[in-house]
Design an enzyme around this catalytic site. Structure first.
Site, mmCIF file in Angstrom:
data_model
loop_
_atom_site.group_PDB
_atom_site.id
_atom_site.type_symbol
_atom_site.label_atom_id
_atom_site.label_comp_id
_atom_site.label_asym_id
_atom_site.label_seq_id
_atom_site.Cartn_x
_atom_site.Cartn_y
_atom_site.Cartn_z
ATOM 1 C CE LYS A 78 29.561 10.295 27.594
ATOM 2 N NZ LYS A 78 29.205 10.210 29.038
ATOM 3 C CB SER A 153 31.735 12.585 31.013
ATOM 4 O OG SER A 153 30.784 11.540 30.976
ATOM 5 C CB SER A 177 28.227 11.688 32.792
ATOM 6 O OG SER A 177 29.475 11.907 33.369
HETATM 7 N N1 GLN Z 1 31.990 13.479 36.990
HETATM 8 C C1 GLN Z 1 31.949 12.115 37.406
HETATM 9 C C2 GLN Z 1 33.307 11.473 37.168
HETATM 10 O O1 GLN Z 1 34.164 12.135 36.718
HETATM 11 C C3 GLN Z 1 30.851 11.393 36.708
HETATM 12 C C4 GLN Z 1 31.197 10.896 35.369
HETATM 13 C C5 GLN Z 1 30.109 10.103 34.710
HETATM 14 O O2 GLN Z 1 28.955 10.087 35.151
HETATM 15 N N2 GLN Z 1 30.481 9.401 33.661
HETATM 16 O O3 GLN Z 1 33.514 10.340 37.429
#
Ligand code: GLN
Length: 480
Positions: A78, A153, A177
């Site tokens: 990532k 994400s 994410s």
């Molecule tokens: N969807 C969540 C957010 O927008 C989780 C994001 C993540 O785990 N990095 O914060």
């Protein structure tokens, strides 16, 4: 096709010299060339370096050296995980030109195990989002149906694995994410116990919640990657010194006598009927294998989303204060003084969602509102932890949906941030409590889109959820 195989199958072929690492890497790069125009999961492809590394691995294999189970295996990382001399952008304009001078510990450990990085994966900007639509650079498609989002994400990491562009990938999980995109793309994704995997070199979103973990084609690969990346790191003060258990040894295929909690709050009407059915079918499969289903309750779930969005935004507002155009990254041109430089760099460099979080976080930390919001969220955090601790007195793991719905279409939720946040309801509590959790496929909805089941473990019981997940996979559930 070579690129469709798991890491453990490929490792066998490499060790028996049936294939060479160079051959495998070339096959993987050909696959990327074919799939990438449609899927767009990668921000950078490191073809030359990958081939060079593969040739080195082949030399080791030729000398008969003992190699790790990940030696010669192509993987993606990532783009918020620092990789020395390879651009690392967090999918943000703010870091469009940033080339880290060092490796994150997880990257270092994978390289030491001779895994081969083929590229850096797309993501929501600074890991904020649930669909990867917040990337500054491109929109990654869900390989199962390209009209749908891959989740986020870590959408690029999950899509790369699902599209066979990488054998496995690393993601990061602050509120879901890793698990949610794994669920949307029909692959396995795991967020380890907080502190098990070093965060050194992970570009911070919310430091008390962030954790790096594997996205893989099956549970065995997940256990293998976790074994390689976990363990104490002197460079991360939050990394735990406890011994790393034998995760592969936990994969017995058995789950007889295991007590599996089914928390009723996770099966409300807010969950799609298809998702509920598939996840409850997985629960029934456990029962048929001799596990014991235990009804339980986690009432603090009602406060989980608010708690998560307050704490994560507060931490993000502080972590993102460093992007000011002075030392590295994007810098606005032609500014007359320092104040204008800060203002314009941050206005032009960050996307809308990131700015929204910075504003929310700054607000809840400001004097006058700190007690009403931030401090209250910290208190609720304690209550959520206690909820889990109470349930884990009586169960080995907890089974829930990973997401209340399957992958939505592009644009469906991006106009309304609250709708997007609500989609995180099943995953955020795990990060708040620092627990391990894994998502694996357990079926499809009426439209054929993958559904994920989430297994949550007690603190440092990453081995227990791997054991449970492997048993379900062996039972014929959970395949790709
Ligand atoms: N969807 C969540 C957010 O927008 C989780 C994001 C993540 O785990 N990095 O914060």
């Amino acid at each position: 096709m070579l690129y469709t195989l798991t890491a453990h199958d490929l490792s066998e072929k490499l060790k028996s010299r049936e294939i060479s690492a160079a051959e495998l890497t070339k096959a993987q790069l050909d696959r990327i060339a074919k799939a990438e125009p449609e899927v767009e999961s990668l921000l950078t492809v490191t073809a030359e370096e990958a081939i060079k590394k593969a040739e080195e691995v082949d030399k080791k294999l030729a000398r008969g050296e003992a190699v790790s189970p990940l030696a010669g295996i192509p993987m993606a990382i990532k783009d918020n995980i620092s990789t020395k001399d390879v651009r690392t952008t967090c999918a943000s304009k703010m870091l469009y030109n940033y080339v880290p001078p060092y490796n994150a510990t997880v990257a270092e450990r994978l390289f030491a195990a001779d895994a081969i990085m083929i590229g850096k994966a797309n993501m929501d900007e600074f890991a904020m989002g649930s669909s990867t639509e917040n990337s500054y650079f491109k929109k990654t498609k869900n390989p199962r149906n390209t009209a749908h989002v891959p989740g986020g994400s870590s959408g690029g990491s999950a899509a790369a694995v699902a599209a066979d562009e990488a054998v496995f990938a690393l993601g990061s999980d602050t509120g879901g994410s890793i698990r949610q995109p794994a669920s949307f793309c029909g692959v396995v994704g795991m967020k380890p116990t907080y502190g098990l995997v070093s965060r050194y070199g992970l570009i911070a979103f919310a430091s008390s919640l962030d954790q790096i973990g594997p996205i893989t084609k099956d549970v065995r690969d997940c256990a293998t990657v976790l074994s390689v990346i976990s363990g104490k790191d002197a460079k991360d003060s939050t990394s735990l010194s406890s011994d790393v258990p034998d995760y592969l040894g936990a994969l017995t295929g058995e789950c007889k006598g295991m007590r599996i909690g089914i928390p009723k709050e996770y099966f409300s009407d807010a969950v799609d009927p298809d998702v509920r059915r598939a996840v409850l079918d997985a629960a029934k499969a456990y029962e048929a294998m001799g596990a014991c289903l235990v009804e339980c309750t986690l009432p603090m779930l009602d406060y989980a989303l608010e708690t998560y969005y307050l704490i994560s935004s507060a931490e993000a507002s502080s972590n993102l204060a460093r992007y000011d155009g002075v030392r590295y990254g994007f810098r606005a041109e032609g500014c007359k003084d320092l104040e204008e430089l800060f203002l314009r760099t941050r206005s032009e460099g960050f996307g809308q969602e990131v700015k929204r979080r910075i504003m929310l976080g700054t607000f809840v930390l400001s004097s006058g509102y700190y007690d009403a919001y931030y401090k209250k969220a910290q208190k609720t955090r304690t209550l959520i932890c206690r909820d889990f601790a109470r349930v884990f007195e009586n169960v080995d793991c907890i089974l829930t949906p990973t997401s209340p719905c399957t992958a939505w279409k592009f644009g469906e939720k991006s106009a309304d941030p609250v709708q997007m946040y609500l989609a995180d309801i099943c995953t955020v509590s795990v990060n708040i409590a620092g627990l391990p959790a894994l998502s694996m496929p357990c079926g499809t909805d009426a439209a054929g889109l993958p559904i994920g089941v989430q297994l949550i473990g007690g603190r440092l019981r990453d081995d227990v959820i791997l054991r449970a997940a492997y048993a379900l996979e062996q039972n014929g559930k959970g395949g790709r």
